[in-house]
Design an enzyme around this catalytic site. Structure first.
Site, short mmCIF file in Angstrom:
data_model
loop_
_atom_site.label_atom_id
_atom_site.label_comp_id
_atom_site.label_asym_id
_atom_site.label_seq_id
_atom_site.Cartn_x
_atom_site.Cartn_y
_atom_site.Cartn_z
N GLU A 173 -2.37 0.53 -8.48
CA GLU A 173 -3.82 0.72 -8.50
C GLU A 173 -4.13 2.17 -8.19
O GLU A 173 -3.66 2.70 -7.17
CB GLU A 173 -4.48 -0.12 -7.39
CG GLU A 173 -4.75 -1.53 -7.74
CD GLU A 173 -5.25 -2.30 -6.51
OE1 GLU A 173 -6.19 -1.83 -5.84
OE2 GLU A 173 -4.69 -3.38 -6.25
N ASP B 223 -9.44 -0.06 -9.80
CA ASP B 223 -10.17 -0.74 -8.74
C ASP B 223 -11.44 0.08 -8.48
O ASP B 223 -12.52 -0.26 -8.97
CB ASP B 223 -9.27 -0.84 -7.49
CG ASP B 223 -9.96 -1.43 -6.29
OD1 ASP B 223 -11.10 -1.89 -6.41
OD2 ASP B 223 -9.37 -1.43 -5.18
N LYS C 207 0.86 -1.19 0.00
CA LYS C 207 0.00 0.00 0.00
C LYS C 207 0.89 1.22 0.00
O LYS C 207 1.79 1.34 0.84
CB LYS C 207 -0.87 0.02 1.26
CG LYS C 207 -1.93 -1.07 1.26
CD LYS C 207 -3.24 -0.53 0.73
CE LYS C 207 -4.30 -1.64 0.71
NZ LYS C 207 -5.46 -1.30 -0.12
N LYS D 164 -13.30 -6.88 -7.18
CA LYS D 164 -13.69 -7.25 -5.82
C LYS D 164 -15.18 -7.60 -5.87
O LYS D 164 -16.03 -6.70 -5.82
CB LYS D 164 -13.46 -6.09 -4.86
CG LYS D 164 -11.98 -5.76 -4.70
CD LYS D 164 -11.80 -4.56 -3.82
CE LYS D 164 -10.33 -4.34 -3.54
NZ LYS D 164 -10.06 -2.94 -3.15
N ASP E 247 -0.75 -0.11 -4.45
CA ASP E 247 -2.10 0.43 -4.40
C ASP E 247 -2.08 1.76 -3.69
O ASP E 247 -1.70 1.85 -2.53
CB ASP E 247 -3.02 -0.55 -3.64
CG ASP E 247 -4.49 -0.14 -3.75
OD1 ASP E 247 -4.77 0.90 -4.36
OD2 ASP E 247 -5.34 -0.89 -3.22
MG LIG Z 1 -7.30 -0.97 -4.39
#
Ligand SMILES: [Mg+2]
Length: 331
Positions: free
Chosen positions: A192, A215, A135, A241, A163
């Site tokens: 992302e 995303d 992240k 997702k 991300d």
């Molecule tokens: Mg994401």
């Protein structure tokens, strides 16, 4: 005879799980159990606070009305404006009909933070490609750039998925890029949602030469009435997702469209319990066997539920010990 149960589950999270500035101390949701002709199908309906638009109560009300119709002999209507409901019901039906593959893809891209030394033992155990996820965007972009560079420098066969959750302005994203050696950039599989807007993210991708993935943009795009997959080009990958996207037919359609356009589709979790997570691993094996799924979220829990994730040492809470909130069967 048809039977349906809805269980309410509540699982404690590992301390220190923070999602969009909210501390997540427990995860809660509904598990739907369908039974017909000696077959069983489970589905997890667990809106994620801060990510899902629907609440747990809204999801429950819609689920009950759909199950009631099914018990009375009607079709199970799995399409819904509430993505978590559409996903959970369609997955339960998919499993009930024996359509969900038995085998799962339990190799996941480990989520790591901070220290490359922590990553060595994890990567050592990975077969094939070594892909990890980091992240970024939580601290200064310069710090992220230095960290990513350090990871890529110290582990020569490592590939990264990053991300940023739309944290950066274009300027900040460029600051990040400046600290990643151009020689390593191709080992960043994708970032992302680097920037606040999709437009800036595309500009960043062109200017930096780094691949990006959608995303949040995908989640928004599929809700548009005139959604066309072609609008998503500009990215190299899409992150799906299912709890935030909806019906698994839509997820399958997205995977197939992505593949036909040369994009990589990555099945990812929305912090489901091990019930939903293991189903996603099976779904990933079935539809995206070429791409390691983003399912490394079980480590955020203190306990699994019903289905044990292969290799996990976390205790497994029984479904029968959860609160049975609703049950019906046909005559
Ligand atoms: Mg994401």
């Amino acid at each position: 005879m048809r039977k349906a149960n809805i269980y309410y589950y509540q699982l404690p999270m590992d301390s220190g799980v923070v999602l969009r500035q909210n501390k997540l101390t427990q995860r809660e949701g509904w598990i739907v159990e369908l039974m017909e002709n000696e077959q069983q199908g489970l589905g997890e309906i667990a809106p994620l606070v801060g990510f899902s638009k629907e609440t747990l109560d809204e999801a429950y009300a819609e689920t009950v009305s759909r199950l009631q119709t099914w018990i009375e002999g009607g079709e199970l209507e799995c399409h819904s404006e509430l993505p978590s409901v559409a996903f959970g019901l369609s997955m339960a039906q998919f499993e009930l009909q024996g359509l969900l593959g038995k085998e799962g893809m339990y190799q996941v891209a480990p989520l790591c933070s901070g220290d490359p030394d922590d990553l060595f033992p994890v990567l050592d155990k990975m077969e094939g490609e070594k892909i990890a996820k980091i992240k970024v965007g939580l601290y200064e972009p310069i710090r992220d750039g230095i960290l990513v560079n350090l990871f890529l420098e110290s582990i020569p066969d490592l590939q990264l998925r990053l991300d940023a959750n739309r944290a950066w302005s274009l300027d900040k994203a460029n600051q990040f890029a400046k600290y990643v050696s151009p020689a390593y950039r191709s080992r960043i599989r994708y970032i992302e949602e680097p920037c606040k807007t999709p437009h800036e993210s595309i500009t960043f991708a062109i200017e930096s030469g780094m691949a990006i993935a959608w995303d949040e943009t995908l989640q928004e795009a599929v809700r548009e009435p005139d959604f066309s997959f072609e609008l998503l080009t500009g990215a190299k990958s899409i992150v799906i997702k299912p709890s935030l996207i909806g019906h698994i037919d839509l997820c399958i359609d997205l995977v197939q469209k992505a593949q036909s356009l040369g994009l990589i589709a990555v099945i990812s979790s929305s912090i489901e319990s091990s019930v939903g997570l293991c189903q996603l691993a099976r779904f990933a094996k079935q539809y995206t066997p070429e791409s390691i799924p983003g399912l490394d979220t079980l480590q955020l829990f203190k306990s699994q539920l019903h289905t044990a994730w292969p290799g996990s040492t976390l205790p497994v809470a029984k479904l029968a010990d959860q609160a049975l909130i609703w049950r019906q069967q046909s005559d």
